[in-house]
Write a protein that holds these residues in place. Structure first.
Motif: not given
Length: 580
Positions: A206, A214-215, A292-294
């Motif tokens: 990432e 995140p979007d 962040a995404q993850s």
């Protein structure tokens, strides 16, 4: 297990093995260069190997003055075969048959370092328009040739201070994106391409852009505050520091914080300082909520000194403790913090307070703290500091599974249990007023100290003075030899000229010089709030309680004494971890 593919060298994981310095062409006095680099060598462990990139005419001067010459590898700045023969776009300035190229002092920014099974590969940006005499474009080529390393380039522009690498992710600054935009470019398309390139080249899952949610949106409440981070602090390593995983598995991240008490003579720059404060506060909130995404972050705030820039162009200077070096490996968590010049004109107390505050923040997260004593005030005036003028070329190996699955607190405890018998005894200096001597009787606090002998601690207080001892000299010597200071605080202690002006002052000096922890115990009701040094240190009991008023019951008293013993033992474990 070894690393299966090339990954960027982490900003946090692994013991620091090799560090790069580059000749700071902006400085005219060589002795200033030596003082800075020797200060770093004194502050870091003795087994770190240093690579110094310097021109021929300065090489002999540097080599003769480095403190640990056996750990320094000197690279001559002879780039003829790279610049003169292979790239006609670069006009080379030759002086005395040697190249005279200007190389900046900001070693952090020249390149990124990749590793595969411990063998570094140097990654640099492709500079298609090098300026006349610009040696920065050739640093990667020269290092690779002299150190027998691989090198590669990316077509995108980047500077190392705008990339912070965790375990399987990197944080990227907004200015990194800005440098790769050409008029008419779609910003988000360029961001997507950069993300793909860095994921592939740096071997991370990432890429986290600090201005993004995140979007994929930006949606900052105060866009001017976001821009202030770029304009006033330049790179993200000036206000963000990665600290490894915490016991819950979240990524610990230290975010700079503008605090009013650490703003010095800012005068007409209050609006700029307010924008900087708002930008850092919003970034901290976004990181905590989920930028962040993850990757999940836990944010801890770190003080930032804002100082008036006398005669400068920016109006003020930010002196960040974020611009430090961190290493997390095995059972150790170490941080090396820059020490800023404690100048006159009202700044001395502010700098001392901010430094102690930064120490406290890191210690609360389980770090062993060491100050790098050379002043970095001049570096910070040029929008840099300790992290900016160094580049880690090699770190020790670490296991990703271990980083993810084994909380550091468990590792510290298990390692301390195994190794205590082989460690030297740790010495506790006990400071108190003779009016409170009853608290050092058996079945009282002396029981706490006696019990720690089984954990390889010793303790000293003035009861141990011998006939004929010059007591003042012995007390000062015992403080200088101590690993921990334990103070029994009462109004008698606070009113004592000797306790306040000699013992406390000397212990605070040792805390400033070498990080000696100070542990206050509040015995009885007193005006401890009037003592500035006590307001900055955590003490026991907490919540306004005192030993005499709230712990007369033997059961409660025993629990308190066990808590004191536990805290001293944990402090001792951190000291031993740092020594290891």
């Amino acid at each position: 297990m070894g690393l299966a593919r090339s990954t960027v060298v982490s900003s946090v994981y692994g013991k620091i093995k090799q560090l790069l310095f580059t000749y700071p062409g902006l400085l005219r006095e060589p002795q200033d260069v030596i003082r800075i680099y020797n200060g770093i060598q004194r502050g870091l462990p003795p087994d770190v190997h240093y690579v110094l990139l310097a021109p021929y005419d300065a090489a002999g001067f540097y080599a003769s003055r480095f403190q640990r010459e056996q750990t320094v590898q000197l690279l001559p700045a002879d780039l003829l075969e790279y610049a003169g023969c292979h790239d006609p776009r670069l006009s080379v300035v030759v002086y005395d048959d040697r190249l005279k190229l200007s190389i900046s002092e900001w070693a952090q920014d020249h390149l990124a370092v990749l590793q595969e099974e411990g063998a570094p590969t140097l990654l640099s940006a492709l500079n298609t328009k090098p300026r006349r005499g610009d040696g920065n474009a050739w640093i990667t080529d020269m290092l690779a040739a002299e150190l027998n390393l691989r090198s590669t380039k990316t077509k995108y522009m980047f500077e190392g201070g705008d990339l912070l690498a965790g375990d399987a992710y990197v944080l990227a600054g907004r200015t990194l994106l800005d440098r790769n935009l050409v008029r008419g470019d779609d910003r988000e398309l360029v961001r997507s391409r950069l993300t793909e390139d860095f994921q592939r080249r740096l071997g991370v899952r990432e890429v986290i852009w600090i201005d993004q949610t995140p979007d994929g949106g930006q949606q900052w409440r105060n866009p001017s505050a976001l821009r202030s981070l770029d304009g006033l602090l330049h790179h993200i390593d000036l206000y963000l520091t990665l600290g490894g995983k915490d016991p819950s598995g979240r990524e610990l991240i230290f975010v700079g914080e503008v605090r009013e008490r650490y703003c010095v003579n800012i005068g007409t720059q209050q609006q700029q300082v307010a924008l900087l404060r708002d930008g850092l506060d919003e970034l901290a909130l976004r990181l905590e909520e989920g930028i962040a995404q993850s990757t999940k972050f836990r944010v801890v705030r770190l003080p930032l000194i804002v100082d008036y820039d006398e005669g400068g162009t920016t109006g003020f200077i930010a002196r960040p403790y974020n611009n430090c070096l961190i290493e997390v490996y095995d059972d150790q968590r170490n941080v090396y913090l820059p020490r800023y010049e404690r100048s006159a004109n009202g700044r001395k107390n502010v700098f001392a307070q901010a430094e102690e505050d930064a120490r406290r923040v890191f210690r609360a997260e389980g770090f062993s703290v060491r100050m790098v004593d050379e002043s970095f005030v001049h570096r910070s005036a040029n929008k840099g500091s300790f992290h900016c003028i160094t580049k880690v070329l090699r770190r020790g190996a670490y296991l990703r599974d271990q980083v993810q699955d084994e909380p550091w607190q468990d590792r510290v405890s298990s390692a301390a249990t195994v190794n205590d018998s082989a460690q030297r005894p740790l010495k506790i200096f006990v400071g108190y007023s003779h009016a409170d001597a009853q608290h050092l009787a058996k079945e009282r606090l002396l029981t706490v100290l006696d019990g720690l002998r089984h954990d390889n601690f010793t303790y000293w207080f003035d009861r141990d003075l011998l006939i004929g001892d010059v007591w003042h000299q012995v007390i000062i010597r015992q403080i200088k030899q101590a690993d921990i200071a334990l103070f029994l605080i009462s109004q008698h202690f606070l009113d004592s000229d000797y306790c306040r002006n000699t013992e406390v002052r000397e212990c605070l000096e040792q805390a400033s010089r070498r990080g000696m922890p100070i542990v206050p115990i509040i015995l009885s009701a007193c005006e401890w709030q009037r003592a500035e040094w006590l307001r900055r240190i955590r003490f026991l009991p907490t919540d306004g309680e005192t030993v005499e008023e709230h712990y007369n019951d033997k059961g409660r008293q025993a629990r308190l004494f066990l808590e004191i013993r536990k805290n001293l033992r944990v402090i001792g474990e951190r000291i031993r971890a740092a020594e290891d």
